[in-house]
Design a protein around this motif. Structure first.
Motif, PDB file in Angstrom:
ATOM      1  N   VAL A 130      11.481   2.346   6.113  1.00  0.00           N
ATOM      2  CA  VAL A 130      10.487   1.901   5.131  1.00  0.00           C
ATOM      3  C   VAL A 130      10.784   2.513   3.764  1.00  0.00           C
ATOM      4  O   VAL A 130      10.717   1.830   2.736  1.00  0.00           O
ATOM      5  CB  VAL A 130       9.060   2.287   5.588  1.00  0.00           C
ATOM      6  N   ARG A 131      11.138   3.794   3.755  1.00  0.00           N
ATOM      7  CA  ARG A 131      11.474   4.462   2.487  1.00  0.00           C
ATOM      8  C   ARG A 131      12.638   3.760   1.795  1.00  0.00           C
ATOM      9  O   ARG A 131      12.603   3.484   0.584  1.00  0.00           O
ATOM     10  CB  ARG A 131      11.828   5.925   2.731  1.00  0.00           C
ATOM     11  N   LYS A 139      12.824   1.514  -1.600  1.00  0.00           N
ATOM     12  CA  LYS A 139      13.619   2.229  -2.600  1.00  0.00           C
ATOM     13  C   LYS A 139      12.836   3.400  -3.207  1.00  0.00           C
ATOM     14  O   LYS A 139      12.835   3.608  -4.430  1.00  0.00           O
ATOM     15  CB  LYS A 139      14.093   1.276  -3.695  1.00  0.00           C
ATOM     16  N   LEU A 140      12.179   4.149  -2.328  1.00  0.00           N
ATOM     17  CA  LEU A 140      11.422   5.323  -2.762  1.00  0.00           C
ATOM     18  C   LEU A 140      12.282   6.571  -2.641  1.00  0.00           C
ATOM     19  O   LEU A 140      13.044   6.721  -1.676  1.00  0.00           O
ATOM     20  CB  LEU A 140      10.170   5.500  -1.890  1.00  0.00           C
ATOM     21  N   ASP A 141      12.166   7.457  -3.616  1.00  0.00           N
ATOM     22  CA  ASP A 141      12.890   8.729  -3.525  1.00  0.00           C
ATOM     23  C   ASP A 141      12.313   9.597  -2.408  1.00  0.00           C
ATOM     24  O   ASP A 141      13.041  10.287  -1.695  1.00  0.00           O
ATOM     25  CB  ASP A 141      12.805   9.487  -4.855  1.00  0.00           C
ATOM     26  N   GLU A 142      10.994   9.557  -2.273  1.00  0.00           N
ATOM     27  CA  GLU A 142      10.320  10.325  -1.234  1.00  0.00           C
ATOM     28  C   GLU A 142       9.211   9.480  -0.613  1.00  0.00           C
ATOM     29  O   GLU A 142       8.653   8.609  -1.270  1.00  0.00           O
ATOM     30  CB  GLU A 142       9.712  11.616  -1.805  1.00  0.00           C
ATOM     31  N   LYS A 167       0.825  -1.204   0.000  1.00  0.00           N
ATOM     32  CA  LYS A 167       0.000   0.000   0.000  1.00  0.00           C
ATOM     33  C   LYS A 167       0.862   1.257   0.000  1.00  0.00           C
ATOM     34  O   LYS A 167       0.622   2.210  -0.754  1.00  0.00           O
ATOM     35  CB  LYS A 167      -0.918   0.001   1.215  1.00  0.00           C
ATOM     36  N   ILE A 168       1.884   1.251   0.843  1.00  0.00           N
ATOM     37  CA  ILE A 168       2.767   2.422   0.941  1.00  0.00           C
ATOM     38  C   ILE A 168       3.534   2.631  -0.363  1.00  0.00           C
ATOM     39  O   ILE A 168       3.686   3.761  -0.836  1.00  0.00           O
ATOM     40  CB  ILE A 168       3.752   2.253   2.124  1.00  0.00           C
ATOM     41  N   ALA A 169       3.988   1.527  -0.960  1.00  0.00           N
ATOM     42  CA  ALA A 169       4.730   1.625  -2.220  1.00  0.00           C
ATOM     43  C   ALA A 169       3.852   2.196  -3.332  1.00  0.00           C
ATOM     44  O   ALA A 169       4.312   2.985  -4.163  1.00  0.00           O
ATOM     45  CB  ALA A 169       5.257   0.249  -2.615  1.00  0.00           C
ATOM     46  N   GLY A 181       2.899   6.035  -2.015  1.00  0.00           N
ATOM     47  CA  GLY A 181       3.962   6.958  -1.624  1.00  0.00           C
ATOM     48  C   GLY A 181       3.651   7.685  -0.326  1.00  0.00           C
ATOM     49  O   GLY A 181       4.246   8.725  -0.026  1.00  0.00           O
ATOM     50  N   VAL A 182       2.692   7.116   0.448  1.00  0.00           N
ATOM     51  CA  VAL A 182       2.247   7.753   1.693  1.00  0.00           C
ATOM     52  C   VAL A 182       2.233   6.712   2.814  1.00  0.00           C
ATOM     53  O   VAL A 182       1.781   5.580   2.609  1.00  0.00           O
ATOM     54  CB  VAL A 182       0.833   8.349   1.546  1.00  0.00           C
ATOM     55  N   ILE A 183       2.728   7.087   3.979  1.00  0.00           N
ATOM     56  CA  ILE A 183       2.616   6.248   5.168  1.00  0.00           C
ATOM     57  C   ILE A 183       1.800   7.010   6.203  1.00  0.00           C
ATOM     58  O   ILE A 183       2.050   8.188   6.464  1.00  0.00           O
ATOM     59  CB  ILE A 183       4.003   5.845   5.731  1.00  0.00           C
ATOM     60  N   SER A 184       0.790   6.361   6.756  1.00  0.00           N
ATOM     61  CA  SER A 184      -0.097   6.995   7.733  1.00  0.00           C
ATOM     62  C   SER A 184       0.397   6.682   9.140  1.00  0.00           C
ATOM     63  O   SER A 184       0.454   5.518   9.535  1.00  0.00           O
ATOM     64  CB  SER A 184      -1.529   6.491   7.560  1.00  0.00           C
TER      65      SER A 184
END
Length: 299
Positions: free
Chosen positions: A74-75, A79-82, A32-34, A37-40
């Motif tokens: 987690v980021r 492998k997320l830029d943001e 879900k986060i991938a 691009g949002v983590i709650s």
């Protein structure tokens, strides 16, 4: 080829929503986060020094500092830029529903880990330990739980503390009038105004609330405890071991390095915003041992 009877078809149709609900609950938080691009991140409005909101709108605390490390882990894992953080306010009464429903990916506060709760949510490695105590007005001269016999005592709904109070009240036949409240601040206010004789909550959180009072000397924290020491953990969804593993790996990296000493010193041994409250609470030997060898609490 056999045809399913109409009653069987109806049964399958009626089960479909439940199957979908179960799928939603056990779906991967990381997926879900991938995708978004949002983590709650769940936080508390007023639970210093663990998780609270300052008058200028900042969301800070010991648990929040730990969750900031988790967010970065987690980021990197994805492998997320943001990675955007969406903060969601939670209370003692709503935190489990928010986690189970997916509105919160991780709750960063002071939530006790016990066997009953582990049936509905998952917990990270423990990040603090405390026991249930009660606070009273100094002028009332209350020194033991029996002194509260026949009096009114407040505790927030949805906490282990109110359950423990009800059990002791029943076992000791104290005839305490238990007042359930929506928030811990409401419970404190009942005692401060003389409408309740005591407020039952976690000892460390009571100490912090007393320290923030206009005149802390008016209140007393009980020496007596109503429970054995129990750990706090960060909340995640039940059964999502993939996400919980990333959370625990991030915490272990902090706990087993000098970083935990710095973070602890900031929140328990130094003045904290907004009013410079200082708990002056050294790290206990038991907590040091827990940090040195992190493990799941399953007692």
């Amino acid at each position: 080829m056999h045809r399913l009877a109409p009653t069987v078809l109806c049964t399958l149709a009626s089960l479909a929503p439940f199957a979908l609900a179960m799928a939603d609950e056990t779906s991967s938080t990381l997926k879900k986060i991938a995708e978004t691009g949002v983590i709650s991140v769940g936080y508390r409005e007023a639970e210093p020094p663990f998780s609270y909101k300052t008058p200028d709108g900042k969301i800070i605390g010991f648990s929040m500092d730990l969750c900031n490390r988790v967010v970065e882990a987690v980021r990197q894992h994805l492998k997320l830029d943001e990675l955007t953080v969406e903060y969601v306010a939670a209370t003692s009464a709503t935190r489990f529903v928010l986690v189970k429903s997916g509105k919160i990916d991780i709750e960063c506060a002071a939530t006790t880990n016990n066997a009953e709760r582990r049936r509905i949510v998952g917990y990270s490695y423990p990040h603090f330990t405390t026991a249930t105590q009660y606070m009273t007005r100094r002028e009332d001269g209350i020194v033991k739980i029996e002194d509260l016999s026949g009096r009114s005592v407040a505790a927030a709904s949805g906490t282990v503390n109110i359950d423990q109070l009800n059990t002791i009240n029943r076992e000791k036949q104290l005839n305490i009038g238990v007042i359930p409240t929506k928030t811990n601040s409401e419970s404190f206010g009942l005692v401060a105004d003389g409408r309740a004789s005591a407020f039952v909550w976690d000892g460390i959180l009571l100490a912090a609330m007393i320290a923030q009072a206009p005149d802390p000397s008016k209140f007393v924290l009980s020496e007596e405890t109503l429970s054995l020491p129990e750990p706090y953990g960060l909340l995640v969804r039940h059964g999502d071991e993939e996400f919980r593993k990333v959370v625990n790996m991030a915490l272990k990296q902090v706990f087993t390095s000098h970083d935990i000493d710095t973070i602890y010193e900031t929140w328990f041994m130094s003045p904290i915003p907004p009013d410079g409250m200082n708990l002056n609470l050294p790290m206990s030997p038991a907590l040091k041992a827990a940090f040195a060898a992190p493990r799941d609490y399953l007692d």
